[in-house]
Structure formats: C-alpha cells, structure tokens
Scaffold this motif. Structure first.
Motif, PDB file in Angstrom:
ATOM      1  N   VAL A  86       0.865  -1.188   0.000  1.00 51.17           N
ATOM      2  CA  VAL A  86       0.000   0.000   0.000  1.00 51.17           C
ATOM      3  C   VAL A  86       0.908   1.247   0.000  1.00 51.17           C
ATOM      4  N   PRO A  87       0.531   2.308  -0.742  1.00 46.87           N
ATOM      5  CA  PRO A  87       1.410   3.487  -0.840  1.00 46.87           C
ATOM      6  C   PRO A  87       1.874   4.040   0.511  1.00 46.87           C
ATOM      7  N   VAL A  88       3.081   4.581   0.482  1.00 46.10           N
ATOM      8  CA  VAL A  88       3.658   5.151   1.705  1.00 46.10           C
ATOM      9  C   VAL A  88       3.597   6.677   1.646  1.00 46.10           C
ATOM     10  N   ILE A  89       3.945   7.326   2.746  1.00 46.49           N
ATOM     11  CA  ILE A  89       3.859   8.794   2.820  1.00 46.49           C
ATOM     12  C   ILE A  89       4.824   9.461   1.825  1.00 46.49           C
ATOM     13  N   ASP A  90       4.510  10.699   1.468  1.00 45.21           N
ATOM     14  CA  ASP A  90       5.382  11.470   0.579  1.00 45.21           C
ATOM     15  C   ASP A  90       6.553  12.051   1.374  1.00 45.21           C
ATOM     16  N   ILE A 137       0.110   3.626  13.381  1.00 41.42           N
ATOM     17  CA  ILE A 137      -0.909   2.644  13.006  1.00 41.42           C
ATOM     18  C   ILE A 137      -0.881   2.542  11.477  1.00 41.42           C
ATOM     19  N   GLY A 138      -0.350   1.434  10.969  1.00 40.22           N
ATOM     20  CA  GLY A 138      -0.170   1.248   9.519  1.00 40.22           C
ATOM     21  C   GLY A 138       1.294   1.407   9.134  1.00 40.22           C
ATOM     22  N   THR A 139       2.012   0.274   9.015  1.00 38.85           N
ATOM     23  CA  THR A 139       3.463   0.300   8.788  1.00 38.85           C
ATOM     24  C   THR A 139       3.810   0.248   7.308  1.00 38.85           C
ATOM     25  N   ILE A 154       5.737  -0.927   4.212  1.00 37.78           N
ATOM     26  CA  ILE A 154       7.145  -1.372   4.146  1.00 37.78           C
ATOM     27  C   ILE A 154       8.043  -0.571   5.081  1.00 37.78           C
ATOM     28  N   GLY A 155       7.433   0.368   5.840  1.00 35.57           N
ATOM     29  CA  GLY A 155       8.183   1.030   6.907  1.00 35.57           C
ATOM     30  C   GLY A 155       8.929   2.287   6.521  1.00 35.57           C
ATOM     31  N   TYR A 156       8.456   2.995   5.484  1.00 36.19           N
ATOM     32  CA  TYR A 156       9.147   4.250   5.140  1.00 36.19           C
ATOM     33  C   TYR A 156       8.946   5.303   6.231  1.00 36.19           C
ATOM     34  N   SER A 157       7.682   5.494   6.652  1.00 34.62           N
ATOM     35  CA  SER A 157       7.440   6.508   7.691  1.00 34.62           C
ATOM     36  C   SER A 157       8.093   6.089   9.012  1.00 34.62           C
ATOM     37  N   THR A 158       8.022   4.792   9.336  1.00 34.12           N
ATOM     38  CA  THR A 158       8.629   4.313  10.591  1.00 34.12           C
ATOM     39  C   THR A 158      10.135   4.583  10.574  1.00 34.12           C
ATOM     40  N   GLU A 167       1.044  -3.531  11.848  1.00 37.10           N
ATOM     41  CA  GLU A 167       0.765  -3.910  10.455  1.00 37.10           C
ATOM     42  C   GLU A 167       0.162  -5.313  10.448  1.00 37.10           C
ATOM     43  N   TYR A 168      -0.944  -5.508   9.704  1.00 40.33           N
ATOM     44  CA  TYR A 168      -1.555  -6.848   9.731  1.00 40.33           C
ATOM     45  C   TYR A 168      -1.161  -7.732   8.552  1.00 40.33           C
ATOM     46  N   ASP A 169      -0.535  -7.153   7.525  1.00 37.68           N
ATOM     47  CA  ASP A 169      -0.117  -7.953   6.375  1.00 37.68           C
ATOM     48  C   ASP A 169       1.278  -8.524   6.682  1.00 37.68           C
ATOM     49  N   ILE A 229       0.944   9.883  18.258  1.00 35.33           N
ATOM     50  CA  ILE A 229       0.301   8.794  17.500  1.00 35.33           C
ATOM     51  C   ILE A 229       0.224   9.237  16.047  1.00 35.33           C
ATOM     52  N   PHE A 230       0.797   8.408  15.160  1.00 40.78           N
ATOM     53  CA  PHE A 230       0.692   8.690  13.722  1.00 40.78           C
ATOM     54  C   PHE A 230      -0.285   7.685  13.115  1.00 40.78           C
ATOM     55  N   GLN A 231      -1.425   8.204  12.674  1.00 42.37           N
ATOM     56  CA  GLN A 231      -2.498   7.367  12.128  1.00 42.37           C
ATOM     57  C   GLN A 231      -2.369   7.305  10.609  1.00 42.37           C
ATOM     58  N   ASP A 232      -2.109   6.092  10.063  1.00 43.34           N
ATOM     59  CA  ASP A 232      -1.969   5.952   8.603  1.00 43.34           C
ATOM     60  C   ASP A 232      -2.448   4.566   8.154  1.00 43.34           C
ATOM     61  N   VAL A 233      -3.501   4.090   8.815  1.00 44.01           N
ATOM     62  CA  VAL A 233      -4.010   2.744   8.531  1.00 44.01           C
ATOM     63  C   VAL A 233      -5.141   2.829   7.499  1.00 44.01           C
ATOM     64  N   ASP A 234      -5.873   1.749   7.287  1.00 44.00           N
ATOM     65  CA  ASP A 234      -7.086   1.750   6.457  1.00 44.00           C
ATOM     66  C   ASP A 234      -7.990   2.907   6.922  1.00 44.00           C
ATOM     67  N   LYS A 235      -8.376   3.758   5.993  1.00 42.40           N
ATOM     68  CA  LYS A 235      -9.102   4.989   6.377  1.00 42.40           C
ATOM     69  C   LYS A 235     -10.435   4.698   7.072  1.00 42.40           C
ATOM     70  N   ARG A 236     -11.006   3.513   6.784  1.00 34.35           N
ATOM     71  CA  ARG A 236     -12.293   3.165   7.421  1.00 34.35           C
ATOM     72  C   ARG A 236     -12.140   2.977   8.917  1.00 34.35           C
TER      73      ARG A 236
HETATM   74  C1  LIG Z   1      -0.917   3.697   3.966  1.00 36.98           C
HETATM   75  S1  LIG Z   1      -0.147   2.214   4.453  1.00 36.98           S
HETATM   76  C2  LIG Z   1       1.030   2.756   5.643  1.00 36.98           C
HETATM   77  C3  LIG Z   1       2.185   3.486   5.045  1.00 36.98           C
HETATM   78  C4  LIG Z   1       3.302   3.770   6.035  1.00 36.98           C
HETATM   79  N1  LIG Z   1       2.820   4.524   7.179  1.00 36.98           N
HETATM   80  C5  LIG Z   1       4.427   4.567   5.385  1.00 36.98           C
HETATM   81  O1  LIG Z   1       4.173   5.724   5.024  1.00 36.98           O
HETATM   82  O2  LIG Z   1       5.544   4.037   5.214  1.00 36.98           O
HETATM   83  C6  LIG Z   1      -1.367   1.461   5.468  1.00 36.98           C
HETATM   84  C7  LIG Z   1      -0.977   0.087   5.961  1.00 36.98           C
HETATM   85  O3  LIG Z   1      -1.938  -0.300   6.942  1.00 36.98           O
HETATM   86  C8  LIG Z   1      -2.133  -1.698   6.852  1.00 36.98           C
HETATM   87  N2  LIG Z   1      -3.442  -2.011   7.451  1.00 36.98           N
HETATM   88  C9  LIG Z   1      -4.670  -1.813   6.905  1.00 36.98           C
HETATM   89  N3  LIG Z   1      -5.631  -2.196   7.764  1.00 36.98           N
HETATM   90  C10 LIG Z   1      -4.994  -2.639   8.880  1.00 36.98           C
HETATM   91  C11 LIG Z   1      -5.445  -3.145  10.115  1.00 36.98           C
HETATM   92  N4  LIG Z   1      -6.742  -3.290  10.373  1.00 36.98           N
HETATM   93  N5  LIG Z   1      -4.530  -3.472  11.049  1.00 36.98           N
HETATM   94  C12 LIG Z   1      -3.204  -3.328  10.800  1.00 36.98           C
HETATM   95  N6  LIG Z   1      -2.712  -2.855   9.635  1.00 36.98           N
HETATM   96  C13 LIG Z   1      -3.589  -2.511   8.684  1.00 36.98           C
HETATM   97  C14 LIG Z   1      -2.049  -1.999   5.376  1.00 36.98           C
HETATM   98  O4  LIG Z   1      -1.711  -3.360   5.151  1.00 36.98           O
HETATM   99  C15 LIG Z   1      -0.984  -1.008   4.902  1.00 36.98           C
HETATM  100  O5  LIG Z   1       0.270  -1.613   4.808  1.00 36.98           O
END
Ligand SMILES: C[S@@+](CC[C@H](N)C(=O)[O-])C[C@H]1O[C@@H](n2cnc3c(N)ncnc32)[C@H](O)[C@@H]1O
Length: 214
Positions: free
Chosen positions: A35-39, A61-63, A65-69, A87-89, A130-137
């Motif tokens: 999934v795309p990472v931050i700019d 929340i949302g790792t 490949i770990g660019y932001s981390t 990250e759940y994947d 807290i940096f929130q970047d997970v599934d927007k839902r």
């Molecule tokens: C936008 S990406 C994160 C990008 C990252 N922060 C970066 O900029 O390097 C969102 C990530 O959240 C993960 N994700 C989505 N739903 C999740 C959940 N319910 N629990 C954990 N991880 C989840 C996705 O697999 C995806 O890799």
C-alpha cells in the motif's frame, strides 16, 4: 494556490538533500506489492516535529514497508525514544523488518503484526505521539481509543485527511466518508486543538489539551 506547482518547487529545492527519499527507499525494497507510503514532505514534517518535541513513546498505526517508521526512527535514534508500529499484512511486515535492519533503526522499533482494530482497544500503554496511517475506514472507529492512549500534551497526526477534496480514483471514494467523520471528530473534540496541513494527502495535526483548561 496551485498545489501542483508548489509540490514541484518543493521537490526540486530538496533534490540535492542527502535525506533518504521515498523513491530510494522503495527502490531498495525487494517487495513491490504494498500500500502506498507517505510522501517526502510528510516524512520531513514528521522528522522535524519529532526533533522539536522528542516524544519518548510513539505509536504508528499502519506500517506498510516502513518508510514513515524508518524516517521517524532516524530521529528517535538520536535521543533514545521508541516507536511501536502495527501492520496486519505479514508479508509487508516482514519486508518492513528487513528495511529497519538495513537502515540500522531496528532497536528503536517494536513491530506488532496484527489487526489494529483488535490491538488498539486493548492497549494500556500511553503515547506522546500517534501517527495514524491505517485503512481509512478505521480512523473514526479507533478515534476514542487513540484519544484514550494519547498522553496530555501528546500529538495525534493523521495522513490522508484531505481525501474529501482530492481527485481520487473512483475505487477510493468509499474512503471519503470515514475520513470526513474522523475530521469532524478531531475538529470538534474539546480535548484537542488541531489544524490541517496541505502536505501529502493532507495531514491533520492535533495536540491533547490539559484537562484543567477545558
Ligand atoms: C498507507 S499504508 C502505511 C504506510 C506507512 N505509514 C508509510 O508511510 O511508510 C497502510 C498500511 O496499513 C495496513 N493495514 C490496513 N488495515 C490494517 C489493520 N486493520 N490493522 C493493521 N494494519 C492494517 C495496510 O496493510 C498497509 O500496509
């Protein structure tokens, strides 16, 4: 303001910088399906705010490949803080772990592999950022818990909060409503002071206020 022009100018002016860029990070990463990472401008902002505030305990929340981390950890490493990232994947998480090791920041990162929707409600640990970047839902669903585990004076930063006004591909339209709900929750929360920054896909930055001044 013409944001395309602005982005071109900013990217151009930073092109001689020695900082690790998103493009270099992705090129070095073997896994190509993520999934795309931050700019880069969001990475620069996170690093700067961490340099200024030196948060001891960060939750991401949302790792992916770990660019932001990795970007945040490069600063955290300078003063000895810690980042927990979720990250759940499993495939993507394994790649993130390799990327942390190759960047030499693995000692400052705890990678939790699992569903944030299940992990966050059970968390007792408190965080300075807290940096929130997970599934927007999940943004509105996790909001109350994020507030609960955020220390007073702590920062809540969320990416993609300007989705409602971006020209998104039709398949992402389902993410607009949860982002709108989340933005309303943040803006109208009496415990937060906040502002939007038009970088990346829109950051909201909020600080948790001292309860006595509510
Ligand atoms: C936008 S990406 C994160 C990008 C990252 N922060 C970066 O900029 O390097 C969102 C990530 O959240 C993960 N994700 C989505 N739903 C999740 C959940 N319910 N629990 C954990 N991880 C989840 C996705 O697999 C995806 O890799």
């Amino acid at each position: 303001m013409d944001f395309n022009k602005i982005n071109l100018y900013i990217n151009d002016i930073y092109k001689k910088s020695t900082e690790l860029t998103k493009r270099e990070f992705i090129n070095k990463t073997q896994l190509k399906d993520f999934v795309p990472v931050i700019d880069d401008d969001v990475a620069r902002f996170l690093k700067l705010i961490i340099k200024i505030t030196k948060p001891e305990n960060i939750l991401e929340i949302g790792t992916s490949i770990g660019y932001s981390t990795t970007s945040m950890a490069q600063i955290v490493k300078e003063y000895g803080g810690k980042i927990t990232t979720i990250e759940y994947d499993e495939k993507v998480a394994a790649q993130a772990k390799l990327n942390f090791i190759s960047a030499g920041v693995e000692d400052f990162i705890e990678l939790k592999i699992g569903n944030a929707e299940k992990i966050i409600p059970d968390m007792e640990e408190k965080f300075d950022l807290i940096f929130q970047d997970v599934d927007k839902r999940l943004y509105p669903l996790l909001f109350d818990d994020c507030l609960r585990i955020l220390k007073t004076g702590g920062l809540l930063i969320a990416e993609d909060t300007l989705f409602p006004v971006l020209d998104l591909d039709e398949r992402w339209h389902c993410l607009i409503e949860p982002i709108e709900q989340f933005n309303e929750l943040v803006v109208n929360c009496l415990k937060l002071d906040s502002t939007f920054l038009p970088i990346g896909d829109g950051l909201i930055v909020a600080v948790k206020k001292d309860g006595r001044r509510l």
